[in-house]
Write a protein that holds these residues in place. Structure first.
Motif, PDB file in Angstrom:
ATOM      1  N   THR A 105       0.821  -1.218   0.000  1.00  0.00           N
ATOM      2  CA  THR A 105       0.000   0.000   0.000  1.00  0.00           C
ATOM      3  C   THR A 105       0.851   1.261   0.000  1.00  0.00           C
ATOM      4  N   GLY A 106       2.099   1.147   0.444  1.00  0.00           N
ATOM      5  CA  GLY A 106       2.937   2.335   0.563  1.00  0.00           C
ATOM      6  C   GLY A 106       2.492   3.244   1.692  1.00  0.00           C
ATOM      7  N   ALA A 107       1.677   2.736   2.604  1.00  0.00           N
ATOM      8  CA  ALA A 107       1.139   3.550   3.698  1.00  0.00           C
ATOM      9  C   ALA A 107       2.200   3.823   4.749  1.00  0.00           C
ATOM     10  N   ALA A 108       2.196   5.033   5.271  1.00  0.00           N
ATOM     11  CA  ALA A 108       3.065   5.386   6.382  1.00  0.00           C
ATOM     12  C   ALA A 108       2.530   4.752   7.664  1.00  0.00           C
ATOM     13  N   ARG A 109       3.387   4.691   8.690  1.00  0.00           N
ATOM     14  CA  ARG A 109       2.965   4.066   9.959  1.00  0.00           C
ATOM     15  C   ARG A 109       1.676   4.666  10.488  1.00  0.00           C
ATOM     16  N   VAL A 110       1.603   6.012  10.460  1.00  0.00           N
ATOM     17  CA  VAL A 110       0.463   6.700  11.048  1.00  0.00           C
ATOM     18  C   VAL A 110      -0.834   6.343  10.336  1.00  0.00           C
ATOM     19  N   ASP A 111      -0.749   5.953   9.066  1.00  0.00           N
ATOM     20  CA  ASP A 111      -1.934   5.539   8.319  1.00  0.00           C
ATOM     21  C   ASP A 111      -2.153   4.031   8.388  1.00  0.00           C
ATOM     22  N   ALA A 112      -1.065   3.271   8.381  1.00  0.00           N
ATOM     23  CA  ALA A 112      -1.172   1.810   8.385  1.00  0.00           C
ATOM     24  C   ALA A 112      -1.899   1.298   9.625  1.00  0.00           C
ATOM     25  N   VAL A 113      -1.662   1.925  10.795  1.00  0.00           N
ATOM     26  CA  VAL A 113      -2.282   1.439  12.032  1.00  0.00           C
ATOM     27  C   VAL A 113      -3.792   1.655  12.047  1.00  0.00           C
ATOM     28  N   ARG A 117      -7.494   8.363   3.383  1.00  0.00           N
ATOM     29  CA  ARG A 117      -6.871   9.676   3.197  1.00  0.00           C
ATOM     30  C   ARG A 117      -5.677   9.773   4.149  1.00  0.00           C
ATOM     31  N   ARG A 118      -4.551  10.170   3.640  1.00  0.00           N
ATOM     32  CA  ARG A 118      -3.352  10.281   4.467  1.00  0.00           C
ATOM     33  C   ARG A 118      -3.557  11.316   5.567  1.00  0.00           C
ATOM     34  N   SER A 143      -0.863   2.247  18.164  1.00  0.00           N
ATOM     35  CA  SER A 143      -0.310   3.590  17.971  1.00  0.00           C
ATOM     36  C   SER A 143       0.830   3.538  16.963  1.00  0.00           C
ATOM     37  N   PRO A 144       1.067   4.634  16.212  1.00  0.00           N
ATOM     38  CA  PRO A 144       2.194   4.667  15.268  1.00  0.00           C
ATOM     39  C   PRO A 144       3.530   4.427  15.958  1.00  0.00           C
ATOM     40  N   GLY A 145       3.689   5.002  17.158  1.00  0.00           N
ATOM     41  CA  GLY A 145       4.929   4.793  17.898  1.00  0.00           C
ATOM     42  C   GLY A 145       5.103   3.340  18.308  1.00  0.00           C
ATOM     43  N   GLY A 147      11.138   2.772   5.305  1.00  0.00           N
ATOM     44  CA  GLY A 147      11.834   2.173   4.176  1.00  0.00           C
ATOM     45  C   GLY A 147      10.934   1.292   3.330  1.00  0.00           C
ATOM     46  N   LEU A 148       9.867   0.750   3.922  1.00  0.00           N
ATOM     47  CA  LEU A 148       8.901  -0.049   3.164  1.00  0.00           C
ATOM     48  C   LEU A 148       8.093   0.835   2.216  1.00  0.00           C
TER      49      LEU A 148
END
Length: 372
Positions: free
Chosen positions: A200-208, A223-224, A266-268, A290-291
């Motif tokens: 998906t190319g999602a960042a941590r904050v969105d993936a969670v 939505r990001r 949580s993203p953290g 990096g993913l």
């Protein structure tokens, strides 16, 4: 849209004397903020609480000096420019600014000169990224001071950023992905997390936050968070078969990367787990971000255009996409380029059609002129 609270986490209560007071609460942490809502002292105690510790200041003690760095920061925290930032961005900015405030909070803003900023940055020369981040925040603060008529110039803008070596977060290559999957088998949270972010190319904050509610007609849509407040475009990605195989095995009543209690992670927390998982796989250079870059790399190597890659990663500008895909298949593209130069499809050499006057050189020297 519901208006954002000026001091998120702050709630009012009445003490035994029926006096209205305020308290900050987040998780199991709480701190008293006093009774003078919005005052400089209240703001300082609130900032202490946001950063995870209880203020030792007494009400009325250590009043902020007028026109000082500390007062400027307190006012900036209440400005539309700061309040419009995403909560995660606010937290990052506070961490940088509060360290600066601890050392220089009592100094007059009008006395800051270019040489002072250069000295502050020089102290962080060994960590150029941190120095550049501080420089950016100082530029914002001094711009805000100009808007308040505290200054006529911005000394931070006249300084130069440090050159940062490397290409940022390491991009996972195919061997590293195979090594990770060899360590973390299908069915584990680690395997699920990496597969989700990779396809998906999602960042941590969105993936969670992603879950069954984001799946529609064979696509993952979201939505990001980074662009949500500015009306960011909807990211709609067809689900890759490898990802579908993983998601089909997950519960349908919770986020894909939920905790054991079924709550959103949580993203953290995901970041800490990723560090643990990559160390177990002997890949300390790899990270969750990096993913995201690996997803862009794969798309670039598959021949996707910058616009197509941006539609998957959710980037709003092609310049950012270019940064993510700079190293994508360089060796393969170089081989292809030279092959095109060496021969055409019919086997003829692919020489440029140079003008005849350059192809056929005249070996007879011109009369009357020296040949050097």
């Amino acid at each position: 849209m519901k208006p954002r609270k000026q001091f998120p986490g702050a709630t009012a209560y009445f003490d035994r004397h029926r006096k209205r007071r305020w308290r900050f609460r987040r998780g199991g942490f709480s701190a008293e903020l006093g009774s003078d809502y919005g005052s400089e002292e209240f703001i300082q105690r609130y900032e202490d609480a946001v950063n995870g510790h209880k203020s030792r200041r007494r009400i009325g003690a250590e009043r902020t000096k007028p026109y000082s760095v500390s007062q400027l920061i307190a006012l900036w925290y209440r400005s539309p420019e700061f309040l419009d930032l995403a909560p995660s961005t606010q937290k990052v900015y506070r961490g940088i600014v509060e360290k600066f405030r601890e050392e220089h909070g009592d100094k007059p803003v009008r006395l800051m000169q270019r040489r002072h900023v250069q000295m502050l940055l020089a102290e962080k020369a060994r960590t150029p990224t941190a120095a550049n981040n501080l420089r950016k925040r100082l530029i914002q603060l001094m711009d805000f001071a100009i808007s308040l008529d505290w200054r006529n110039d911005n000394p931070a803008r006249t300084t130069k950023p440090f050159r940062v070596g490397g290409e940022g977060f390491h991009t996972w290559d195919e061997d590293e992905l195979a090594q990770f999957y060899e360590t973390h088998k299908s069915g584990t949270l680690a395997h699920t997390a990496v597969t989700l972010m990779l396809y998906t190319g999602a960042a941590r904050v969105d993936a969670v936050k992603l879950g069954p509610q984001n799946v529609s007609d064979g696509k993952i849509e979201y939505r990001r968070q980074k662009t949500q407040r500015t009306g960011g475009v909807l990211v709609s990605i067809p689900i890759h078969p490898d990802l579908a195989e993983v998601l089909n095995k997950l519960p349908k009543d919770r986020p894909f990367l939920a905790t054991h209690k079924g709550r959103a992670r949580s993203p953290g927390g995901l970041g800490n787990l990723m560090q643990q998982w990559t160390e177990e796989a002997k890949l300390p250079q790899c990270s969750a971000h990096g993913l995201r870059k690996a997803c862009a790399r794969r798309l670039a190597e598959a021949g996707a255009t910058a616009h197509e890659i941006g539609a998957v990663t959710g980037h709003k500008t092609l310049a950012l996409v270019q940064r993510y895909t700079e190293a994508a298949g360089r060796e393969g593209m170089a081989n292809s380029a030279i092959e095109k130069l060496i021969a055409r499809p019919n086997g003829d050499r692919n020489m440029a059609n140079l003008p005849e006057r350059f192809v056929k050189s005249n070996t007879k020297p011109k009369q009357g002129k020296d040949i050097l």
